[in-house]
Design an enzyme around this catalytic site. Sequence first.
Site, PDB file in Angstrom:
ATOM      1  CG  ASP A   1      10.240   9.209   9.011  1.00 25.64           C
ATOM      2  OD1 ASP A   1       9.450   8.682   8.202  1.00 25.64           O
ATOM      3  OD2 ASP A   1      10.698  10.356   8.842  1.00 25.64           O
TER       4      ASP A   1
ATOM      5  CD  GLU B   1       7.164  12.410   4.537  1.00 23.66           C
ATOM      6  OE1 GLU B   1       6.779  13.294   3.749  1.00 23.66           O
ATOM      7  OE2 GLU B   1       7.096  12.543   5.781  1.00 23.66           O
TER       8      GLU B   1
END
Length: 454
Positions: free
Chosen positions: A92, A156
């Site tokens: 991500d 994250e």
Amino acid sequence: MTANPIAETVASLMPRAKAELAELVAFESVADPAVAPRSECEAAANWVADALRAEGFQDVALLDTPDGSQSVYGLLPGPEGAPTVLLYAHYDVQPKLDEAAWVSPPFELTERDGRWYGRGAADCKGGFIMHLLALRALKANGGVPVSVKVIVEGSEEQGTGGLERYAEAHPDLLAADTIVIGDAGNFRVGLPTVTATLRGMTMVRVTIDTLAGNLHSGQFGGAAPDALAALIRVLDSLRAEDGSTVIEGLDGDTTWEGLQYPDADFRTDAKVLDGVDLIGNGTVADRIWARPAVTVIGIDCSPVAGATPSVPASARAQISLRVPPGKDAAEATKLLFAHIEKHTPWNARVSIEQVGQGQPFLADVHSPAYTAMADAMRVAYPGQEMQAAGMGGSIPLCNTLAELYPSAEILLIGLSEPDAQIHAVNESVSPEELERLSVAEAHFLVNYARSRRA
């Protein structure tokens, strides 16, 4: 780079690495459905899973974590009796921010001035490619000498804790003798660095309400309480005159011992405008690695475009507080809440919502794994000794892993050196750093396996 079979193999694989990173960067995998479609994260997760399967990983799975994101897991068994090493990255990314400020499209890997530009190129899609390069080099030169687990996180950047909660519920899954977090970076290009500390983080949203609705500023302004003005006073109270973070009860005077960050270098790396002062006091290293730092990362109120002469009834801000090692993020959050409530003026109604939290991290840089990494860095960076530095950012998973596996050694390396400009527009990765760190990681795995047999 000194010629050796592993280095030669990595060098030969760099064109493939660039093509793969371009494919991965193309996914707008922001783990926030308000910013990008969920399908982009799902596609990136499937790409990572397919890459692991192609390398012979077993038990490859997309893990549905409690925050709604997917992490990707795989296992590559090593020789009998070999230690297990967990390799971490995340797919991500941060939002693209102002697309017009990008010199090239944010989700199109573009080579320019010797660097590869694109969102996630360094943070941290490049970290996953680094792991692949290291493993491929080992497979081409006698095999991977350890058992390898790979975990690639899907949220994250949001700090919502999905993988942490999943790991706590499935403690055997990520168990390892050593963990390599590929989400940090060298102090600067060409200087091999491990990250010894991470600041923790808490993220809160503050909403202030003062009126049932906006009011004409000519008719009511001067007596009607302005919600935006109240919010501004709250936000200003979080900093001293010199810009230092001041939250009652949270120590802001800790000092950093070790590698220092000269002011002039920091100004250049941070692209501080000429004539603008740095904020805070103490050394730069004190301020960014050892002390708390509050940042207002967003404000919701009436936009300038289309603004009317009205007294705002409501205003909202999102605040990030970085928490230094030695402090508890949960306690810092309580202190932040109390500070905001205390400094809200005019008895305005204030509500505070916590939207993310992660604990700070402190590594043992004298462990056997760090010795193995230092030896590997000497091979990948001839003539350079590995340095230990702090990092102001947060990787909440580190503390979760440290608590779950107290005997495991945790090392932090990666591609996010200052020129990478992670989280900003025009993020990029140095292909030379990708190559050298892949060589270093491969040699580390060899060194670590050898040390465990000794």
